[in-house]
Scaffold this motif. Structure first.
Motif, PDB file in Angstrom:
ATOM      1  N   SER A 147       0.831  -1.207   0.000  1.00  0.00           N
ATOM      2  CA  SER A 147       0.000   0.000   0.000  1.00  0.00           C
ATOM      3  C   SER A 147       0.863   1.254   0.000  1.00  0.00           C
ATOM      4  N   PRO A 148       0.809   2.075  -1.051  1.00  0.00           N
ATOM      5  CA  PRO A 148       1.623   3.296  -1.080  1.00  0.00           C
ATOM      6  C   PRO A 148       1.234   4.301   0.000  1.00  0.00           C
ATOM      7  N   ASP A 149      -0.016   4.221   0.493  1.00  0.00           N
ATOM      8  CA  ASP A 149      -0.453   5.155   1.531  1.00  0.00           C
ATOM      9  C   ASP A 149       0.364   4.989   2.815  1.00  0.00           C
ATOM     10  N   PRO A 162       6.227   5.038   2.284  1.00  0.00           N
ATOM     11  CA  PRO A 162       6.866   6.161   1.576  1.00  0.00           C
ATOM     12  C   PRO A 162       7.832   5.715   0.485  1.00  0.00           C
ATOM     13  N   ARG A 180       5.857   4.927  -2.545  1.00  0.00           N
ATOM     14  CA  ARG A 180       5.388   6.152  -3.204  1.00  0.00           C
ATOM     15  C   ARG A 180       6.509   6.780  -4.027  1.00  0.00           C
ATOM     16  N   ARG A 181       7.723   6.762  -3.490  1.00  0.00           N
ATOM     17  CA  ARG A 181       8.860   7.295  -4.246  1.00  0.00           C
ATOM     18  C   ARG A 181       9.074   6.491  -5.526  1.00  0.00           C
ATOM     19  N   PHE A 198       6.831   4.866  -7.190  1.00  0.00           N
ATOM     20  CA  PHE A 198       5.744   5.205  -8.117  1.00  0.00           C
ATOM     21  C   PHE A 198       6.022   6.545  -8.818  1.00  0.00           C
ATOM     22  N   GLN A 199       6.511   7.523  -8.049  1.00  0.00           N
ATOM     23  CA  GLN A 199       6.849   8.820  -8.640  1.00  0.00           C
ATOM     24  C   GLN A 199       7.896   8.656  -9.739  1.00  0.00           C
ATOM     25  N   GLN A 201       9.904  14.287   2.351  1.00  0.00           N
ATOM     26  CA  GLN A 201       8.948  13.783   1.368  1.00  0.00           C
ATOM     27  C   GLN A 201       7.522  14.113   1.787  1.00  0.00           C
ATOM     28  N   GLU A 221       4.832  16.471  -0.240  1.00  0.00           N
ATOM     29  CA  GLU A 221       3.530  15.928  -0.632  1.00  0.00           C
ATOM     30  C   GLU A 221       2.381  16.745  -0.029  1.00  0.00           C
ATOM     31  N   HIS A 277       4.207  17.210  -6.782  1.00  0.00           N
ATOM     32  CA  HIS A 277       4.556  15.866  -7.232  1.00  0.00           C
ATOM     33  C   HIS A 277       5.961  15.913  -7.838  1.00  0.00           C
TER      34      HIS A 277
END
Length: 240
Positions: free
Chosen positions: A40-42, A45, A48-49, A51-52, A186, A190, A195
């Motif tokens: 889960s990206p939520d 962290p 999420r990085r 994914f970016q 980060q 955010e 982004h």
């Protein structure tokens, strides 16, 4: 805000498999992040990085989803992040970050690349002291109040902020923090709805060295060979 000095991380040579290599690196980043913090990206962290960085590289959504699925499965490869050190020609320090499921294979290949391109592999600690590990964010400058952003992010770990360029010469804002403050900075970025183009941990050379172009080319040939290795994620050096 000043201009951040960046050592050359990419070579002057065309890579036949550049896009495939980038997607492979990001897929491994996703796998490592999922194993460490879940899918889960939520709540992750590091994911999420990743994914970016996938978005910045225009990595297709189906490839991203496939990487998550593989990382979450029972047969997921267990990648180990290993840092190798050495010297390129003309005394240039090199750090090689790998993600491998076979350390014996990887160390043999890294040693071969150093030997084949006129360098030599060093022991642990031989060059790492010349670099500082930092969190590095690259932002598109459009629509940003840079002075206000700098003042606000200082409270969240910002150490350096300056101008830089992307691979195609496009302007970027480069933000750096101590590696331990990576997650904190980060979250602050955010929270402002920004982004980043990319978010990475990087080893920043503390004393870059300039070489004439012919000698720099010899260094970058080694860097190129290392970056094309399937187990190599990133290569850092102190060539200015």
């Amino acid at each position: 805000m000043g201009r951040i000095f960046e050592t050359r991380k990419t070579t002057m040579f065309a890579r036949w498999n550049k896009m495939a290599k980038i997607f492979t690196r990001i897929s491994k980043d996703i796998a490592i992040a999922v194993k460490a913090g879940g899918p889960s990206p939520d709540n992750n962290p590091a994911l999420r990085r990743a994914f970016q960085n996938a978005r910045a590289a225009n990595m297709p959504k189906d490839k991203v989803e496939a990487a998550i699925k593989r990382a979450s499965g029972q047969d997921a490869k267990d990648y180990e992040v290993v840092l190798y050190e050495g010297f390129a020609p003309h005394g240039i320090a090199v750090l090689v970050e790998t993600a491998t499921d076979n350390v014996v294979r990887t160390v043999a290949n890294i040693r071969m690349h150093f030997k084949d391109w006129g360098g030599n592999m060093g022991n642990s600690g031989s060059v790492a002291y010349m670099f500082q590990r930092m969190g590095v964010f690259r932002l598109a400058p459009e629509g940003l109040d840079l002075e206000a952003l700098e003042l606000e992010l200082i409270d969240h770990g910002l150490q350096e902020m300056g101008e830089g360029t992307g691979e195609k010469g496009e302007k970027q804002i480069i933000i750096r923090c101590a590696f331990n403050d990576f997650g904190q900075l980060q979250a602050a970025i955010e929270a402002k709805g920004i982004h980043p183009i990319s978010s990475e941990s990087e080893y920043i050379a503390q004393t870059p060295i300039e070489l004439p172009e012919d000698k720099a080319k010899e260094v970058l040939e080694l860097v190129d060979a290392l970056e094309q290795d399937e187990d190599v994620q990133r290569v850092f050096h102190n060539l200015a």
